[in-house]
Write a protein that holds these residues in place. Structure first.
Motif, short mmCIF file in Angstrom:
data_model
loop_
_atom_site.label_atom_id
_atom_site.label_comp_id
_atom_site.label_asym_id
_atom_site.label_seq_id
_atom_site.Cartn_x
_atom_site.Cartn_y
_atom_site.Cartn_z
N ASP A 1 -6.88 -10.86 2.33
CA ASP A 1 -6.52 -10.18 0.80
C ASP A 1 -4.88 -9.89 1.35
O ASP A 1 -4.60 -8.93 2.25
N PRO A 2 -3.57 -10.23 0.95
CA PRO A 2 -2.48 -10.05 1.35
C PRO A 2 -2.03 -8.28 0.50
O PRO A 2 -1.53 -8.18 1.56
N ASP A 3 -2.80 -8.24 -0.02
CA ASP A 3 -2.57 -7.00 -0.84
C ASP A 3 -3.50 -5.68 -0.52
O ASP A 3 -3.47 -4.97 -0.80
N HIS A 4 -3.98 -6.27 1.16
CA HIS A 4 -5.00 -5.24 1.03
C HIS A 4 -4.25 -4.20 2.20
O HIS A 4 -5.04 -2.78 2.24
N GLY A 5 -3.63 -4.46 2.67
CA GLY A 5 -2.35 -3.12 3.04
C GLY A 5 -1.33 -4.08 2.97
O GLY A 5 -0.91 -5.65 3.19
N ARG A 6 0.00 -3.08 4.34
CA ARG A 6 0.98 -3.60 4.14
C ARG A 6 1.45 -2.97 5.37
O ARG A 6 1.13 -2.26 5.94
N SER A 7 3.06 -3.86 6.06
CA SER A 7 3.63 -3.00 7.03
C SER A 7 5.11 -3.07 6.38
O SER A 7 5.55 -3.81 5.57
N LEU A 8 5.34 -2.20 6.84
CA LEU A 8 6.83 -0.99 6.48
C LEU A 8 7.60 -0.76 7.78
O LEU A 8 7.10 -0.61 8.67
N ALA A 9 9.32 -1.84 7.85
CA ALA A 9 10.14 -1.57 8.87
C ALA A 9 10.85 -0.62 7.55
O ALA A 9 11.73 -1.46 7.02
N VAL A 10 11.72 -0.01 8.77
CA VAL A 10 12.89 1.28 8.73
C VAL A 10 13.80 0.98 9.41
O VAL A 10 13.82 1.39 10.64
N PRO B 1 3.51 -1.45 -4.29
CA PRO B 1 2.40 -0.26 -3.49
C PRO B 1 1.24 -0.48 -2.58
O PRO B 1 0.30 0.93 -3.02
N ALA B 2 0.74 -1.80 -2.60
CA ALA B 2 -0.47 -1.82 -1.13
C ALA B 2 -0.58 -0.13 -0.35
O ALA B 2 0.98 -0.09 0.35
N PRO B 3 -1.26 -0.23 0.45
CA PRO B 3 -1.44 1.31 2.01
C PRO B 3 -0.94 0.55 2.76
O PRO B 3 -0.64 -0.80 2.97
N VAL B 4 -0.13 1.29 3.08
CA VAL B 4 1.06 1.24 4.12
C VAL B 4 0.16 1.72 5.69
O VAL B 4 -0.24 2.53 5.88
#
Length: 382
Positions: A84-93, A144-147
């Motif tokens: 599931d691609p939207d089970h969670g996400r990753s973030l780069a800042v 809005p998926a969990p980070v």
């Protein structure tokens, strides 16, 4: 002497379930298309009941989801699963001296959102934090998926253990002196890695660049600041406090009067009194196909610094990155000069890697790790 009668304890059921779940998750995540329970069993070598039980557990946790059915030749119907691609996400800042960029990827590694905002040279740390948090919120609204994991890149040295910038008397980007770990709006539950921009670009080159999988190379950043990323034995070497690779501080004369950055400024690449390379002046000097003698002096200074690194570390390659690495006459002469000064010259490559590529890739790998995929599994994914 009698043999011991001690028995080896059998693995607990929950341990076996965890191993089985990871095996199934790896198979589904790396499959070219959605797969059925029977196909999972075939791929993994598990029994069909074991594969079905693991798929059910992963489905209940939301890591897998059903994406349809496939009708068999004998009238049977098989439910198909995928990650599931939207089970969670990753973030780069990525926080640079003139731009802040925030990127969000889903669990498949697909970039879903990228936003950025220009900042000025006189921005304060508070203004940078406010702008970065505004972009993080904007990305959250769109994806809005969990980070699960985040990577933060700062254009200044970072103490990797604590994630805090290292204060320096001379800094190209003094406004970066804030705590990304406490001041950026990142979930406490997410794994957060904070490092400097050159290290992230080095990791991007190692994961996705021409030097992918090369265990010993040096990434040289040539821009308003100078830096080096040291990939040694397949590991990024940061030094005791994160200051490894700060080549702009290398001594440029025997008296120790100037460092390399100051010497290049003295040779016409910047304004006296300012501790940075002026990119417009540098481009005017280094971009022409036929370089003037003043460019030769600049190349000589940089080549001596790089050659000393090559002699000390004996890397297999040097990756040249940053805005000044796009000028062929400059980089060709630099490589030739380093070769003439070195004991065992490395090969030179032009790197297109960026801090965003490195931070985005590593944040995604960390997100995969949080759901049970190992580093080896992550290497096979985008």
């Amino acid at each position: 002497m009698p043999m011991s009668s001690a028995r080896i304890a059998a693995p607990r059921p929950e341990v076996l379930a965890s191993i089985t779940d990871r095996t199934v998750l790896t198979a589904v995540a790396n499959a070219a298309a959605p797969v059925s329970r029977a196909e999972i069993a075939t791929i993994t070598g598990l029994s069909k009941p074991g594969a079905a039980a693991a798929a059910k557990r992963l489905l209940e946790r939301g890591i897998l989801h059903e994406v349809g059915i496939r009708e068999g030749r004998r009238g049977g119907v098989a439910t198909l699963f995928e990650l599931d691609p939207d089970h969670g996400r990753s973030l780069a800042v990525v926080i640079q001296s003139n731009l802040i960029t925030v990127e969000s990827r889903d669990l498949t590694g697909t970039v879903r959102v990228v936003v950025d905002e220009a900042i000025t040279a006189d921005a304060t740390p508070a203004e940078i934090v406010t702008a970065a948090n505004s972009l993080i919120e904007m990305v959250t609204q769109q994806h809005p998926a969990p980070v699960l994991a985040a990577a933060v890149s700062i254009a200044d040295p970072v103490d990797y253990a604590s994630g805090t910038p290292i204060p320096r008397e001379r800094s190209v980007f003094p406004a970066a002196a804030f705590s990304a770990l406490t001041e950026l709006d990142l979930p406490e539950s997410a794994h957060v890695a904070i490092d400097n921009d050159v290290n992230w670009a080095t990791l991007g080159e190692y994961r996705r660049g021409e030097l992918r999988g090369e265990d010993d190379f040096v990434y040289i950043y040539l821009g308003s600041g100078l830096g080096a990323g040291l990939m040694l034995g397949g590991q990024l070497f940061r030094g005791r406090k994160g200051l490894a690779g700060e080549i702009g501080y290398l001594r440029a004369d025997s008296a120790g009067r100037l460092d390399l950055t100051q010497r290049l400024v003295e040779l016409g690449l910047g304004d006296p009194g300012r501790y940075e390379i002026d990119l417009e002046r540098a481009s005017a000097m280094l971009a022409p196909a036929a370089l003037d003698p003043e460019a030769d002096a600049v190349i000589d200074e940089i080549a001596h610094a790089v050659a000393n690194i090559v002699i000390l570390l004996n890397p297999s390659a040097i990756a040249l990155g940053g805005p000044l690495s796009v000028y062929p006459a400059f980089t060709d002469q630099l490589a030739a000069r380093v070769e003439s000064l070195s004991v065992d010259p490395p090969r030179f490559v032009r790197s297109d890697s960026t801090p965003l590529l490195g931070a985005g890739t590593e944040a995604h790998r960390s997100a995969l790790s949080s759901i049970g995929l190992t580093d080896a599994d992550a290497r096979r994914m985008p």
